[in-house]
Design an enzyme around this catalytic site. Structure first.
Site, PDB file in Angstrom:
ATOM      1  N   ASN A  57     106.646  69.438   8.942  1.00 16.12           N
ATOM      2  CA  ASN A  57     105.932  68.351   8.275  1.00 16.12           C
ATOM      3  C   ASN A  57     104.440  68.676   8.370  1.00 16.12           C
ATOM      4  O   ASN A  57     103.854  68.565   9.440  1.00 16.12           O
ATOM      5  CB  ASN A  57     106.262  67.029   8.983  1.00 16.12           C
ATOM      6  CG  ASN A  57     105.471  65.863   8.437  1.00 16.12           C
ATOM      7  OD1 ASN A  57     104.753  65.985   7.441  1.00 16.12           O
ATOM      8  ND2 ASN A  57     105.596  64.712   9.092  1.00 16.12           N
ATOM      9  N   TRP A  58     103.860  69.069   7.239  1.00 16.38           N
ATOM     10  CA  TRP A  58     102.455  69.504   7.259  1.00 16.38           C
ATOM     11  C   TRP A  58     101.488  68.323   7.261  1.00 16.38           C
ATOM     12  O   TRP A  58     100.286  68.506   7.341  1.00 16.38           O
ATOM     13  CB  TRP A  58     102.176  70.441   6.079  1.00 16.38           C
ATOM     14  CG  TRP A  58     102.941  71.746   6.148  1.00 16.38           C
ATOM     15  CD1 TRP A  58     103.810  72.144   7.128  1.00 16.38           C
ATOM     16  CD2 TRP A  58     102.915  72.829   5.200  1.00 16.38           C
ATOM     17  NE1 TRP A  58     104.310  73.394   6.852  1.00 16.38           N
ATOM     18  CE2 TRP A  58     103.778  73.843   5.674  1.00 16.38           C
ATOM     19  CE3 TRP A  58     102.244  73.040   3.990  1.00 16.38           C
ATOM     20  CZ2 TRP A  58     103.983  75.042   4.987  1.00 16.38           C
ATOM     21  CZ3 TRP A  58     102.448  74.234   3.309  1.00 16.38           C
ATOM     22  CH2 TRP A  58     103.303  75.225   3.808  1.00 16.38           C
ATOM     23  N   LYS A  59     102.022  67.120   7.131  1.00 24.02           N
ATOM     24  CA  LYS A  59     101.203  65.894   7.142  1.00 24.02           C
ATOM     25  C   LYS A  59     100.019  66.057   6.182  1.00 24.02           C
ATOM     26  O   LYS A  59     100.170  66.673   5.133  1.00 24.02           O
ATOM     27  CB  LYS A  59     100.773  65.569   8.580  1.00 24.02           C
ATOM     28  CG  LYS A  59     101.980  65.499   9.532  1.00 24.02           C
ATOM     29  CD  LYS A  59     101.676  64.889  10.862  1.00 24.02           C
ATOM     30  CE  LYS A  59     102.938  64.836  11.719  1.00 24.02           C
ATOM     31  NZ  LYS A  59     102.746  64.178  12.989  1.00 24.02           N
TER      32      LYS A  59
ATOM     33  N   SER B 224     105.922  66.917  19.328  1.00 16.55           N
ATOM     34  CA  SER B 224     105.348  68.023  20.109  1.00 16.55           C
ATOM     35  C   SER B 224     106.330  69.175  20.345  1.00 16.55           C
ATOM     36  O   SER B 224     106.322  69.780  21.423  1.00 16.55           O
ATOM     37  CB  SER B 224     104.781  67.508  21.446  1.00 16.55           C
ATOM     38  OG  SER B 224     103.749  66.565  21.202  1.00 16.55           O
TER      39      SER B 224
ATOM     40  N   HIS C 156     108.578  57.964   8.210  1.00 12.55           N
ATOM     41  CA  HIS C 156     107.878  58.590   9.338  1.00 12.55           C
ATOM     42  C   HIS C 156     107.064  57.519  10.076  1.00 12.55           C
ATOM     43  O   HIS C 156     106.540  56.594   9.457  1.00 12.55           O
ATOM     44  CB  HIS C 156     106.958  59.710   8.827  1.00 12.55           C
ATOM     45  CG  HIS C 156     106.419  60.553   9.932  1.00 12.55           C
ATOM     46  ND1 HIS C 156     105.348  60.146  10.704  1.00 12.55           N
ATOM     47  CD2 HIS C 156     106.820  61.742  10.432  1.00 12.55           C
ATOM     48  CE1 HIS C 156     105.126  61.082  11.623  1.00 12.55           C
ATOM     49  NE2 HIS C 156     105.998  62.061  11.483  1.00 12.55           N
TER      50      HIS C 156
ATOM     51  N   GLU D  69     104.196  57.506  11.150  1.00 12.69           N
ATOM     52  CA  GLU D  69     102.819  57.328  10.649  1.00 12.69           C
ATOM     53  C   GLU D  69     102.815  56.466   9.389  1.00 12.69           C
ATOM     54  O   GLU D  69     101.862  55.722   9.151  1.00 12.69           O
ATOM     55  CB  GLU D  69     102.179  58.711  10.405  1.00 12.69           C
ATOM     56  CG  GLU D  69     101.825  59.380  11.730  1.00 12.69           C
ATOM     57  CD  GLU D  69     101.960  60.892  11.743  1.00 12.69           C
ATOM     58  OE1 GLU D  69     102.024  61.517  10.669  1.00 12.69           O
ATOM     59  OE2 GLU D  69     102.013  61.465  12.859  1.00 12.69           O
TER      60      GLU D  69
ATOM     61  N   GLY E 280     105.545  69.023  13.593  1.00 15.04           N
ATOM     62  CA  GLY E 280     104.249  68.717  12.985  1.00 15.04           C
ATOM     63  C   GLY E 280     103.273  69.851  13.231  1.00 15.04           C
ATOM     64  O   GLY E 280     103.307  70.885  12.576  1.00 15.04           O
ATOM     65  N   GLY E 281     102.417  69.679  14.235  1.00 11.21           N
ATOM     66  CA  GLY E 281     101.324  70.625  14.514  1.00 11.21           C
ATOM     67  C   GLY E 281     101.740  72.086  14.519  1.00 11.21           C
ATOM     68  O   GLY E 281     101.091  72.933  13.885  1.00 11.21           O
TER      69      GLY E 281
ATOM     70  N   GLY F  13     102.262  64.388  18.315  1.00  7.10           N
ATOM     71  CA  GLY F  13     100.874  64.844  18.305  1.00  7.10           C
ATOM     72  C   GLY F  13     100.167  64.647  19.632  1.00  7.10           C
ATOM     73  O   GLY F  13      98.944  64.777  19.720  1.00  7.10           O
TER      74      GLY F  13
ATOM     75  N   GLU G 261     112.131  60.653  16.444  1.00  6.56           N
ATOM     76  CA  GLU G 261     110.781  61.047  16.836  1.00  6.56           C
ATOM     77  C   GLU G 261     110.173  59.923  17.682  1.00  6.56           C
ATOM     78  O   GLU G 261     109.655  58.942  17.130  1.00  6.56           O
ATOM     79  CB  GLU G 261     109.905  61.262  15.595  1.00  6.56           C
ATOM     80  CG  GLU G 261     110.380  62.369  14.685  1.00  6.56           C
ATOM     81  CD  GLU G 261     109.244  62.940  13.842  1.00  6.56           C
ATOM     82  OE1 GLU G 261     108.997  64.144  13.952  1.00  6.56           O
ATOM     83  OE2 GLU G 261     108.591  62.191  13.104  1.00  6.56           O
TER      84      GLU G 261
HETATM   85  P1  13P Z   1     103.937  66.955  16.266  1.00  7.92           P
HETATM   86  O1  13P Z   1     104.909  68.114  16.272  1.00  7.92           O
HETATM   87  O2  13P Z   1     102.554  67.362  15.857  1.00  7.92           O
HETATM   88  O3  13P Z   1     103.986  66.159  17.531  1.00  7.92           O
HETATM   89  O4  13P Z   1     104.433  65.967  15.092  1.00  7.92           O
HETATM   90  C1  13P Z   1     105.762  65.597  15.051  1.00  7.92           C
HETATM   91  C2  13P Z   1     106.003  64.884  13.785  1.00  7.92           C
HETATM   92  O5  13P Z   1     105.512  63.791  13.567  1.00  7.92           O
HETATM   93  C3  13P Z   1     106.823  65.556  12.759  1.00  7.92           C
HETATM   94  O6  13P Z   1     107.140  64.685  11.732  1.00  7.92           O
END
Ligand code: 13P
Length: 260
Positions: A11-13, A215, A97, A99, A236-237, A175, A169
């Site tokens: 997920n590149w957000k 993470s 998600h 967020e 994510g990251g 994050g 999640e």
């Molecule tokens: P991180 O891997 O940056 O913690 O993010 C997880 C995430 O929200 C994937 O959708």
């Protein structure tokens, strides 16, 4: 236990312009080209979908949207529909998600409408659920996850639920660098599968793919993926770096082989 092929999803957000997304996708395409036994998906921002789809043609990497709106078309400024994602080359779409829930008012009810819209278009919904830190500390993890599942999936048939991927999640692990321990993650995954068994039967629960997110990085991938009910990761990251994402893919293949 049914053998479930893992899915590693990036997920590149809200990272990567079109050209940056193109560069990341090209790098990934060559690094994972010979990796078998796992499904891989990346979800760039909407503005990167076209270029990334072009680059991923002929590769094993699937494309996903990060969200969608439930209407097919109409006067909904700023929104993107399931047919638009499909026409852009997507086969997956992330829905609900944390967020989106936290900053954009997404609820279990909107998640439900979005899942239906995605399924109508043949997209695979990756439905995100998970508790906040306060909810975990007040021992509400299971009740929160259960409510998200019950309301988010309300009214869906077993055949529809069979098509979903669930992503657990925990919000406090996203994050933050704080990963759930393997036991913490496994116990919630097991709970989710048990709820699905009760609601939709074992033929659905046994094949349901349940991803862990929060993470995930190469250092913790093997331990997480070794757990019985963890069928992949939503990253994510670490998905923004070709080397760490391809390492996560490769380690997941090894873990799945050991588990089989
Ligand atoms: P991180 O891997 O940056 O913690 O993010 C997880 C995430 O929200 C994937 O959708």
């Amino acid at each position: 236990m049914a053998k479930r092929k893992p899915l590693i999803a990036g997920n590149w957000k809200m990272y990567k312009t079109g050209p940056q997304a193109a560069e990341l996708a090209s790098g990934l395409k060559s690094l994972v080209s010979d990796m078998m036994g796992v499904d891989i998906m990346v979800a760039p921002p909407f503005t990167g979908l076209g270029i990334v789809a072009e680059i991923l043609k002929g590769s094993i990497i699937h494309l996903g949207g990060q969200d969608l709106f439930w209407e097919v078309e109409g006067a909904y400024t700023g929104e993107i529909s399931a047919p638009m994602l499909k026409a852009s080359g997507c086969t997956y779409v992330i829905i609900g998600h944390s967020e989106r829930r936290q900053y954009f008012g997404e609820t279990n009810a909107t998640v439900n409408r979005k899942i239906r819209a995605a399924l109508l278009e043949g997209l695979i919904p990756v439905v995100c659920i998970g508790e906040s830190e306060a909810e975990r500390e007040s021992n509400q993890t299971f009740s929160v996850v259960q409510k998200q599942l019950e309301e988010g999936l309300a009214g869906l048939t077993s055949d529809e639920v069979k098509k979903l991927t669930i992503a657990y999640e925990p919000v406090w692990a996203i994050g933050t660098g704080k990963t759930a321990t393997t036991d913490q993650a496994q116990e919630v995954h097991e709970f989710i599968r048990a709820r699905m068994d009760t609601a939709y039967g074992s033929s659905v629960a046994n094949v349901a793919r349940i991803l862990y997110g929060g993470s995930v990085k190469p250092e913790n991938t093997s331990d997480l993926m070794a757990m019985a009910d963890i069928d992949g990761a939503l990253v994510g990251g670490a998905s923004l770096d070709v080397n760490s994402f391809s390492a996560i893919v490769s380690l997941s293949i090894d873990a799945a082989t050991d588990k089989a």
